[in-house]
Design an enzyme around this catalytic site. Sequence first.
Site, PDB file in Angstrom:
ATOM      1  N   LYS A 157       0.817  -1.210   0.000  1.00 42.94           N
ATOM      2  CA  LYS A 157       0.000   0.000   0.000  1.00 42.94           C
ATOM      3  C   LYS A 157       0.862   1.276   0.000  1.00 42.94           C
ATOM      4  O   LYS A 157       2.077   1.207   0.101  1.00 42.94           O
ATOM      5  CB  LYS A 157      -0.959  -0.026   1.201  1.00 42.94           C
ATOM      6  CG  LYS A 157      -1.971  -1.173   1.120  1.00 42.94           C
ATOM      7  CD  LYS A 157      -2.814  -1.105  -0.136  1.00 42.94           C
ATOM      8  CE  LYS A 157      -4.043  -1.998  -0.128  1.00 42.94           C
ATOM      9  NZ  LYS A 157      -3.779  -3.435  -0.136  1.00 42.94           N
TER      10      LYS A 157
HETATM   11  C1  LIG Z   1      -9.795  -2.834  -1.746  1.00 39.80           C
HETATM   12  C2  LIG Z   1      -9.178  -3.525  -0.554  1.00 39.80           C
HETATM   13  N1  LIG Z   1      -9.876  -3.586   0.583  1.00 39.80           N
HETATM   14  C3  LIG Z   1      -9.373  -4.169   1.688  1.00 39.80           C
HETATM   15  C4  LIG Z   1      -8.120  -4.731   1.678  1.00 39.80           C
HETATM   16  C5  LIG Z   1      -7.639  -5.419   2.916  1.00 39.80           C
HETATM   17  O1  LIG Z   1      -6.531  -4.823   3.493  1.00 39.80           O
HETATM   18  P1  LIG Z   1      -5.536  -5.680   4.432  1.00 39.80           P
HETATM   19  O2  LIG Z   1      -4.715  -6.551   3.534  1.00 39.80           O
HETATM   20  O3  LIG Z   1      -4.734  -4.647   5.145  1.00 39.80           O
HETATM   21  O4  LIG Z   1      -6.378  -6.475   5.361  1.00 39.80           O
HETATM   22  C6  LIG Z   1      -7.356  -4.692   0.514  1.00 39.80           C
HETATM   23  C7  LIG Z   1      -6.009  -5.285   0.526  1.00 39.80           C
HETATM   24  O5  LIG Z   1      -5.348  -5.506  -0.436  1.00 39.80           O
HETATM   25  C8  LIG Z   1      -7.889  -4.072  -0.639  1.00 39.80           C
HETATM   26  O6  LIG Z   1      -7.211  -4.003  -1.786  1.00 39.80           O
END
Ligand SMILES: Cc1ncc(COP(=O)(O)O)c(C=O)c1O
Length: 400
Positions: A197
């Site tokens: 990210k």
């Molecule tokens: C659109 C979206 N929502 C939620 C997430 C979830 O984030 P995390 O991996 O920090 O749990 C991601 C992760 O890639 C994502 O791309």
Amino acid sequence: MSNLTAAIHKYDRTRENFLPFHSPVIGEREIAAVVEVLKSGWLTTGAKVREFERDFCRFIGCSHAVAVNSGTAALHLALAAIGLQAGDEVILPTMTFAATAEVVLYFGAKPVLVDCEPDTLNMDPAGLAAALTTKTRAIIPVHFGGQSCDMERILGFAREHDLRVIEDAAHALPSSFHGRRVGTIGDITCFSFYATKTITTGEGGMATTENPQWADKMRMLSLHGISHDAWNRYSAEGSWYYEILSPGFKYNLTDVAACLGVEQLKQCNEFHSRRQRIAAAYDMGFADLPEIQTPVYRSDLEHAWHLYVIQLQLDRLRIDRREFVEALREKNIGTSVHFIPLHRHPYYRSTFGYRPEDFSNASAVFDRIISLPIYPKMSDGDVEDVIAAVRSIVEESRRR
Ligand SMILES: Cc1ncc(COP(=O)(O)O)c(C=O)c1O
């Protein structure tokens, strides 16, 4: 063709080493911060997490920020805070990652999918009315790639039907819509600091809100549902006493991770400028190629540029997306695809009976999308290599 693209075009080369799709900036300041935390003797949730939350509030301009150990955890707690119940429905886009819908399923509630706009790939607000039922409780807009959804229309619809808006801003730091920073717009906004990210803590997430009750509830649920400040119970000023107010989860962020967040956040604007410059170079580098549709973005918003997604115009090419990705790999360029729409996955097909024709834009777009590398660590030479590789593949596989 511009001078730059002409120069790149002529200089058709293959890189000697592989350019990964993503690589984080981890410099001496991040390393020093982690060493300091390790030496402090306090590894789990403590002062660094609180510092990260305070800095994040200041950066976003929001009243409350609750740090957790993933973006998924932030989404889960946000839905818990608004009181989602079994049997409720939540509207969200098909063009997203597993997490957005999965958290709804944790409650025994139903994710109701909506198609995307064919150009921005964001959830099409025109699809909201058809998705609405008497069971709908909330909407989760996802700011695809870092471009804010049309929050005016989404919030307008939500207020009209008394729905909560939980923004999935996993891609959208920093981002804004009509001058308002993402993180201050909907009821609760959820960020991710996963390794790829725009800023990272390895794994981590943050939920922001203006509502103190929701913030307290998320904080309480993030650590076993125990009364807050339990985190400092082993410190000099802490106490052994705590109360369990509700069954909760083990979602607390560690100080080891939070100190990375503190350092990364300081560089967020600088990282963002670099991403903007790479996006502009790609826009220019592909501008004269009718075979490549570059990302479409609306005016009056700030795009985080977490992703740069091109759409192949397949009727102009003799190869498909799989072959294009393979050709890029042969030229030592890493890519990815965001996303395989949820309605195409076996679980969603078999559980909810979703069919490709129910989501005609996402179904059509999926065969054509490729995410190109875009991250601050890329050199100008790396960016030129990507442009040159895409251009030479188009040249070799163009329909004549
Ligand atoms: C659109 C979206 N929502 C939620 C997430 C979830 O984030 P995390 O991996 O920090 O749990 C991601 C992760 O890639 C994502 O791309």
